[in-house]
Design a protein around this motif. Structure first.
Motif, PDB file in Angstrom:
ATOM      1  N   PRO B 106       0.850  -1.201   0.000  1.00  0.00           N
ATOM      2  CA  PRO B 106       0.000   0.000   0.000  1.00  0.00           C
ATOM      3  C   PRO B 106       0.884   1.249   0.000  1.00  0.00           C
ATOM      4  CG  PRO B 106      -0.563  -1.491   1.817  1.00  0.00           C
ATOM      5  CD  PRO B 106       0.726  -1.968   1.250  1.00  0.00           C
ATOM      6  N   LEU B 107       0.468   2.256  -0.748  1.00  0.00           N
ATOM      7  CA  LEU B 107       1.254   3.487  -0.846  1.00  0.00           C
ATOM      8  C   LEU B 107       0.495   4.605  -0.136  1.00  0.00           C
ATOM      9  CD1 LEU B 107       2.073   3.286  -4.661  1.00  0.00           C
ATOM     10  CD2 LEU B 107       3.456   2.427  -2.771  1.00  0.00           C
ATOM     11  N   ASP B 108       1.219   5.557   0.437  1.00  0.00           N
ATOM     12  CA  ASP B 108       0.540   6.720   1.009  1.00  0.00           C
ATOM     13  C   ASP B 108       1.373   7.959   0.747  1.00  0.00           C
ATOM     14  OD1 ASP B 108       2.572   6.737   2.947  1.00  0.00           O
ATOM     15  OD2 ASP B 108       1.451   5.295   4.160  1.00  0.00           O
ATOM     16  N   THR B 109       0.884   9.087   1.211  1.00  0.00           N
ATOM     17  CA  THR B 109       1.553  10.349   0.889  1.00  0.00           C
ATOM     18  C   THR B 109       2.889  10.491   1.630  1.00  0.00           C
ATOM     19  OG1 THR B 109       0.102  11.342   2.540  1.00  0.00           O
ATOM     20  CG2 THR B 109      -0.488  11.649   0.241  1.00  0.00           C
ATOM     21  N   GLU B 315      14.344   1.780  -2.355  1.00  0.00           N
ATOM     22  CA  GLU B 315      14.637   2.267  -3.711  1.00  0.00           C
ATOM     23  C   GLU B 315      13.369   2.264  -4.569  1.00  0.00           C
ATOM     24  OE1 GLU B 315      16.373   0.017  -2.098  1.00  0.00           O
ATOM     25  OE2 GLU B 315      18.499   0.598  -2.110  1.00  0.00           O
ATOM     26  N   ALA B 316      12.559   1.210  -4.395  1.00  0.00           N
ATOM     27  CA  ALA B 316      11.334   1.105  -5.194  1.00  0.00           C
ATOM     28  C   ALA B 316      10.387   2.252  -4.861  1.00  0.00           C
ATOM     29  CB  ALA B 316      10.653  -0.236  -4.947  1.00  0.00           C
ATOM     30  N   LEU B 317      10.280   2.592  -3.584  1.00  0.00           N
ATOM     31  CA  LEU B 317       9.386   3.685  -3.195  1.00  0.00           C
ATOM     32  C   LEU B 317       9.904   5.031  -3.684  1.00  0.00           C
ATOM     33  CD1 LEU B 317       8.318   2.571   0.385  1.00  0.00           C
ATOM     34  CD2 LEU B 317       6.853   2.798  -1.623  1.00  0.00           C
ATOM     35  N   LYS B 318      11.230   5.175  -3.674  1.00  0.00           N
ATOM     36  CA  LYS B 318      11.811   6.419  -4.173  1.00  0.00           C
ATOM     37  C   LYS B 318      11.511   6.563  -5.673  1.00  0.00           C
ATOM     38  CE  LYS B 318      16.053   9.038  -4.346  1.00  0.00           C
ATOM     39  NZ  LYS B 318      17.447   8.843  -4.701  1.00  0.00           N
ATOM     40  N   PHE B 319      11.607   5.435  -6.357  1.00  0.00           N
ATOM     41  CA  PHE B 319      11.303   5.431  -7.789  1.00  0.00           C
ATOM     42  C   PHE B 319       9.821   5.750  -7.996  1.00  0.00           C
ATOM     43  CE2 PHE B 319      10.574   2.859 -11.796  1.00  0.00           C
ATOM     44  CZ  PHE B 319      11.203   3.757 -12.621  1.00  0.00           C
ATOM     45  N   ALA B 320       8.959   5.147  -7.155  1.00  0.00           N
ATOM     46  CA  ALA B 320       7.521   5.412  -7.262  1.00  0.00           C
ATOM     47  C   ALA B 320       7.227   6.889  -7.038  1.00  0.00           C
ATOM     48  CB  ALA B 320       6.757   4.556  -6.257  1.00  0.00           C
ATOM     49  N   ALA B 321       7.975   7.502  -6.099  1.00  0.00           N
ATOM     50  CA  ALA B 321       7.777   8.924  -5.845  1.00  0.00           C
ATOM     51  C   ALA B 321       8.122   9.738  -7.081  1.00  0.00           C
ATOM     52  CB  ALA B 321       8.635   9.359  -4.660  1.00  0.00           C
ATOM     53  N   TRP B 322       9.186   9.299  -7.794  1.00  0.00           N
ATOM     54  CA  TRP B 322       9.555   9.996  -9.039  1.00  0.00           C
ATOM     55  C   TRP B 322       8.458   9.804 -10.098  1.00  0.00           C
ATOM     56  CZ3 TRP B 322      11.178   7.939 -13.963  1.00  0.00           C
ATOM     57  CH2 TRP B 322      11.661   8.912 -14.842  1.00  0.00           C
ATOM     58  N   LEU B 323       7.861   8.591 -10.114  1.00  0.00           N
ATOM     59  CA  LEU B 323       6.816   8.313 -11.103  1.00  0.00           C
ATOM     60  C   LEU B 323       5.580   9.187 -10.876  1.00  0.00           C
ATOM     61  CD1 LEU B 323       7.086   4.430 -11.150  1.00  0.00           C
ATOM     62  CD2 LEU B 323       7.743   5.967 -12.998  1.00  0.00           C
TER      63      LEU B 323
END
Lengths: 294, 411
Positions: B106-109, B315-323
């Motif tokens: 799950p992703l959040d802000t 790293e994956a979340l950082k990438f998701a933040a860029w996306l």
């Protein structure tokens, strides 16, 4: 004693085949069976579901797809028997009288069934396309242009014709082999007694072809019930137009892979078990009836 | 570059098995694998930018072309250990099996701050139905409209219609000149609800009507909805002959070859026609309704999700933040020539800009994606019903009744 020992060791040679058979046929069969008794959350197995998945197959909206699909499979079988296998027999009889080029003709008739049904399907969709297809372009001046795959009334007959086009060589080869096995003396004797060639065919050739016919019938049944690739290529996964070419194979594919349903594995496994039981049971029954007659 | 990535992955796999005595030069470099669909070179082009910004990261994109196979490949991959770190997820109902199986993070802000700016309607397509959590960063919004051939319009003195009557008159004029007005095929039944919504959404009143249906204040048998889908019958004279037998690719070919003047379809067609019919100058318009301007339906196409089992979660979340950033949004729009789901990204392409303006003013939700639940899904049932309607076997009212019956099994 020596014979007994040899028989015992001969079972050893069956082991490799048996292992392969178990791994690729028996194991998946039983996994499918066990899957069908569980409820699923995506690829995650949830609780034991008992007969719920099977009850789901019989629920209104699903049954509304299952029955027509089964009906179309049955119609395909009838159509294949009437058109493909009759033509196959006719070709075999005609070829048995050809003296030159028999081999070449046999090969030519049998050639399409070496091609993948998907390729055949896409090829015929292009040929029959109402927008660009050459078939209607040729028939248009004669006033014979038809919607072919675009109308529910003509779609299934079109599928039967294409199946025939692809597979006619198969019954032809089987019948040819069976015809070759009938001693010519029978026909000669009948002719000496004054029988016409039609009488010879009806009274002598046809009865002696019964075992071959039983084989062809059973194989056609299995083929028609399990058909997928050709109808998929011709009408897509929903059996277009308006589900007129929908069959069990497509229904299974849709349920398992394209429904987006959380319990897709449960429902589709139940459907697979139903299909297997139905086809296997019917085939056994068919075989018993046909072998007794033959 | 992909070879290098593969070699790296192999090296990592080998070192993972061996005791930790590694002295590899690449140590410390993390490979993020991403799965998706569509041309792979697009991914490589976009992700190269991220690799430039983050020297320690290597993004390895893999694309699977067949859509239904992708779903199976992804659910199998995520279930085992062979899954990617991030993956394209389908929107709405088709996302739920992965959510319920607990395959996604799950992703959040907090982890992906950009999510806060996303439109709630866009984000809904990346949420779990039951838990309401967000499981993906939406990447694209697709709109549905009519694409037209500017040259054919000019040749026959036709302009993009402002009123419904103008549209019918224009279609009649084109037909009289031997041009097929609308390249539309009903053989691939998924096209039918799309085309019905292009011509019908304004008739049934867009989002307000859908909200009423969801709240059970109205049903799909509402006369305004029936009137909307009946547009397919009204416009039948302007479709190709035997439209129900014409396939989607046939329709694309009719338009590409200049035999048809208009193509009702999704925004993704722009990319297709630009590549396959470079000579055709494209324009877009939204079909007007009899009592005013039309509505342009749209939907969220998919999102980037994170595998819950990823070994590189940070790293994956950082990438998701860029996306979820505008940088990626601009890159996506310019590379794929469709809308990015990232808010506030203005496309460079003038045609896309035009669509964006219309969508901002007259946008609506594509109805079918919101009602694609059930087994068989209501989308499947309705697509078939519309096909029967196009064949003249059922009326618009009966088709609407079939949809209503199917929706009532799960709503």
């Amino acid at each position: 004693m020596a014979l007994g020992a040899r028989r015992g060791s001969s079972y050893l040679f069956l082991i490799p085949a048996f292992l392969l058979y178990s791994a690729f046929v028996i194991y998946p069969l039983f996994t499918g069976l066990s899957y069908s008794f569980f409820s699923w959350k995506g690829t995650l197995r949830a609780g034991f579901a008992g007969w719920d998945n099977y009850a789901g197959l019989l629920a209104g909206p699903f049954l509304d797809q299952l029955l027509p699909a089964l009906g179309h499979n049955a119609l395909l079988f009838v159509g294949t028997m009437l058109v493909q296998n009759t033509l196959g027999l006719a070709f075999a009889v005609a070829l048995s009288r050809v003296r030159r080029g028999k081999r070449a003709l046999q090969t030519m008739f049998a050639l399409p069934y070496l091609v993948n049904p998907l390729v055949i399907g896409y090829l015929w969709t292009l040929l029959l396309s109402p927008a660009f297809g050459p078939v209607n372009a040729l028939l248009e001046p004669l006033g014979l242009a038809m919607p072919w795959l675009g109308d529910p009334d003509t779609a299934l007959p079109t599928v039967i014709l294409i199946t025939t086009w692809q597979w006619v060589g198969f019954p032809m080869l089987l019948f040819s082999a069976a015809l070759g096995g009938i001693p010519p003396e029978y026909a000669e004797a009948a002719r000496t007694d004054g029988a016409s060639s039609w009488q010879v065919f009806l009274r002598i050739t046809l009865p002696l072809l019964k075992p071959a016919m039983a084989t062809v019938t059973i194989l056609s049944f299995i083929g028609s019930m399990g058909t997928f690739a050709l109808v998929y290529a011709l009408g897509g996964s929903n059996g277009a137009p308006a589900g007129a070419t929908d069959v069990l194979g497509l229904l299974f594919y849709r349920t398992a892979f394209a429904s987006g349903d959380v319990n897709a594995i449960g429902t589709s496994s139940a459907l697979a078990v139903f299909m297997f039981t139905f086809i296997f049971g019917s085939t056994l029954l068919l075989e018993r009836v046909l072998r007794r007659r033959a | 570059m992909r070879l290098a990535a593969a070699a790296l992955a192999l090296a990592m796999a080998v070192t993972a098995c061996a005791p930790s005595t590694t002295t590899s030069a690449d140590e410390g470099k993390v490979t993020l694998s991403v799965w998706g669909w569509g041309p792979e070179e697009n991914f490589d082009k976009m992700f190269a930018e991220y690799e430039k910004l983050n020297p320690g990261i290597d993004v390895d994109a893999r694309s699977f072309t067949t859509s239904t196979e992708y779903d199976t490949i992804l659910s199998t991959g995520l279930a085992g250990d062979s899954g990617p770190d991030l993956a394209w997820l389908r929107a709405g109902p088709q996302l739920q099996p992965l959510v319920e199986a607990g395959r996604l993070l799950p992703l959040d802000t907090k982890t992906v701050p950009g999510l806060a700016d996303f439109d709630e309607n866009v984000l809904r397509a990346a949420k779990g139905d039951k838990d309401g959590k967000t499981y993906g960063v939406p990447f694209a919004v697709q709109t549905l409209q009519v694409i037209y051939n500017k040259k054919i319009f000019a040749e026959h003195g036709v302009t993009p219609p402002k009123t419904y009557d103008e549209m019918i008159a224009a279609a009649g004029k084109l037909k009289a000149k031997g041009v097929i007005p609308f390249a539309f095929g009903g053989k691939d039944d998924w096209m039918l609800p799309i085309v019905a919504s292009i011509f019908g959404t304004a008739h049934w009143g867009g989002d307000a009507f859908l909200a009423d249906v969801k709240a059970k204040r109205k049903t799909f048998t509402d006369p305004r909805f029936v009137e909307g889908i009946d547009q397919l019958n009204q416009l039948k004279p302007y479709f190709p002959d035997n439209a129900a037998g014409v396939s989607y690719t046939d329709a694309q070919m009719l338009f590409s070859a200049g035999k048809a003047a208009m193509f009702p379809g999704g925004l993704w067609e722009l990319n297709f026609f630009t590549e396959n019919a470079p000579g055709v100058e494209l324009g877009v318009f939204t079909p007007p309704a009899p009592d005013g301007p039309g509505l342009m339906p749209g939907f969220t196409d998919g999102s980037y999700g994170v595998n819950i089992k990823t070994r590189h979660q940070a790293e994956a979340l950082k990438f998701a933040a860029w996306l979820a950033s505008k940088d990626y949004g601009r890159l996506y729009t310019d590379t794929l020539r469709t809308f990015s789901a990232v808010p506030g990204v203005t496309p460079k392409d003038p045609l896309l800009g035009e669509v964006a303006t219309t969508f901002d003013q007259h946008g609506a939700t594509y109805f079918m994606n919101e009602f694609a639940y059930g087994n068989p899904t209501s989308a499947t049932v309705f697509a078939k019903a519309l096909q029967e309607m196009l064949l003249g076997r059922v009326t618009a009212k009966q088709a609407a009744e079939q949809l209503d019956k199917s929706v009532s099994t799960w709503l």
